[in-house]
Design a protein around this motif. Structure first.
Motif, mmCIF file in Angstrom:
data_model
loop_
_atom_site.group_PDB
_atom_site.id
_atom_site.type_symbol
_atom_site.label_atom_id
_atom_site.label_comp_id
_atom_site.label_asym_id
_atom_site.label_seq_id
_atom_site.Cartn_x
_atom_site.Cartn_y
_atom_site.Cartn_z
ATOM 1 N N ARG A 1 1.051 -1.398 0.097
ATOM 2 C CA ARG A 1 -0.319 -0.434 -0.066
ATOM 3 C C ARG A 1 1.242 1.199 0.023
ATOM 4 N N GLY A 2 2.205 1.095 -0.176
ATOM 5 C CA GLY A 2 2.430 2.516 0.194
ATOM 6 C C GLY A 2 3.523 2.586 1.235
ATOM 7 N N PHE A 3 2.963 2.324 2.465
ATOM 8 C CA PHE A 3 3.929 2.216 4.417
ATOM 9 C C PHE A 3 5.426 1.439 3.767
ATOM 10 N N ASP A 4 6.186 2.942 4.494
ATOM 11 C CA ASP A 4 7.123 2.337 4.505
ATOM 12 C C ASP A 4 7.954 2.113 6.223
ATOM 13 N N THR A 5 6.820 2.323 6.613
ATOM 14 C CA THR A 5 6.987 2.479 8.664
ATOM 15 C C THR A 5 6.504 1.413 9.462
ATOM 16 N N LEU A 6 5.946 1.487 10.325
ATOM 17 C CA LEU A 6 5.236 0.351 11.794
ATOM 18 C C LEU A 6 5.028 0.844 12.779
ATOM 19 N N VAL A 7 4.899 1.664 12.916
ATOM 20 C CA VAL A 7 4.397 2.426 14.459
ATOM 21 C C VAL A 7 4.077 1.585 15.571
ATOM 22 N N VAL A 8 4.939 0.356 16.051
ATOM 23 C CA VAL A 8 3.977 -0.318 17.072
ATOM 24 C C VAL A 8 3.969 0.358 17.902
#
Length: 295
Positions: A47-54
């Motif tokens: 989808r184009g997200f580059d970062t996961l913020v947990v």
């Protein structure tokens, strides 16, 4: 004072803009088959997200048991394997929203304790994952426009944030630190912008929640607060969090449902006038994570 200024400088240093998706881990997520997670993270990356913020690696006593911590670590490894960077949230306290209403002296002591606990949790997870695996820290506080209006309360907040910045920068001096803030009409927009600026001066990058999902304010009112925060040159906020859910009113506890496909695409396509960072809340409201939301 020198350390505080170093923290603010590190926050102001240009960083690559992030297109982030929040993930709020819950112990019930463990029932989702392990084989689902790599594909789910791959779809997030597609989808184009580059970062996961947990949002947190500890919630009260949650994720402190070795088996639960191992489960979460496996999910983080899979997220990285899919090409997502990790911004690691630290220790969330379920009582935070109640405790912030205490007397200023009690709040100051409480926040200092949270800051020390966060640094200890950060050191633990950095040792587990390795420093290169973590691109940023997230402080799971959610700063509102109600409890930090008095000078005493504001000082308690900013002093604790400054202490936490010093501790986290001792682990990794150049790693950015993020926090989110929201508004509900308890401050004038200009005063709210000053609160964000004061928070940012501690060395933390501030992301403002757009309020579209909670809908406590109408669209015109939300626009006033977002415009005050967006400020472009010298902006008090460095990013925005798009809420891709619709809160269900009249419920005793927070209850939300996903947006319609058309509303979701419109939310994800919103342009940002000034800030570099864009974040979306949260993973389980994406259609490809419907089985996660059902847990």
């Amino acid at each position: 004072m020198a350390l505080l200024l170093m923290g603010a400088a590190a926050s102001a240093r240009p960083t690559a803009p992030v297109h982030a998706l929040f993930y709020q881990p819950q112990l019930t997520d463990r029932v989702l088959p392990a084989a689902r997670w790599p594909a789910l993270f791959a779809s997030v990356r597609a989808r184009g997200f580059d970062t996961l913020v947990v949002q947190w690696v500890q919630y009260g006593d949650g994720f402190t048991a070795p088996a639960d911590r191992a489960w979460l670590r496996a999910r983080l490894d899979e997220a990285r394997a899919s090409g997502l960077q990790l911004v690691l949230g630290l220790a969330a306290d379920p009582a935070f929203f109640q405790r912030q209403a205490d007397a200023p002296d009690a709040v100051a002591s409480y926040l200092q304790g949270l800051a020390r606990r966060d640094v200890a949790v950060a050191a633990q997870w950095q040792a587990m994952l390795g420093a290169p695996a973590i691109t940023g820290w997230y402080l799971p506080l959610e700063i509102d426009d109600q409890h930090w209006r008095s000078p005493e309360a504001r000082r308690a907040l900013t002093d604790a944030l400054a202490e936490e910045v010093r501790g986290l920068h001792a682990l990794a001096p150049a790693r950015p630190i993020y926090v989110t803030a929201f508004f509900s009409g308890r401050m004038a927009p200009a005063a709210y912008a000053q609160l964000l600026a004061d928070v940012h001066d501690t060395g933390v990058r501030v992301w403002v929640q757009d309020g579209a999902g909670t809908a406590q304010l109408g669209a015109a009112e939300r626009a006033l607060y977002l415009a005050a925060a967006d400020g472009c040159a010298g902006s008090p906020a460095q990013g925005r969090v798009h809420e891709i859910f619709a809160q269900v009113p009249g419920q005793a506890t927070f209850t939300a449902q996903p947006l319609s496909p058309a509303a979701l695409e419109a939310a994800l396509a919103q342009p940002l006038p000034c800030q570099d960072d864009r974040a979306v809340f949260e993973l389980r409201y994406l259609p490809e994570a419907a089985d996660l939301l059902a847990r």
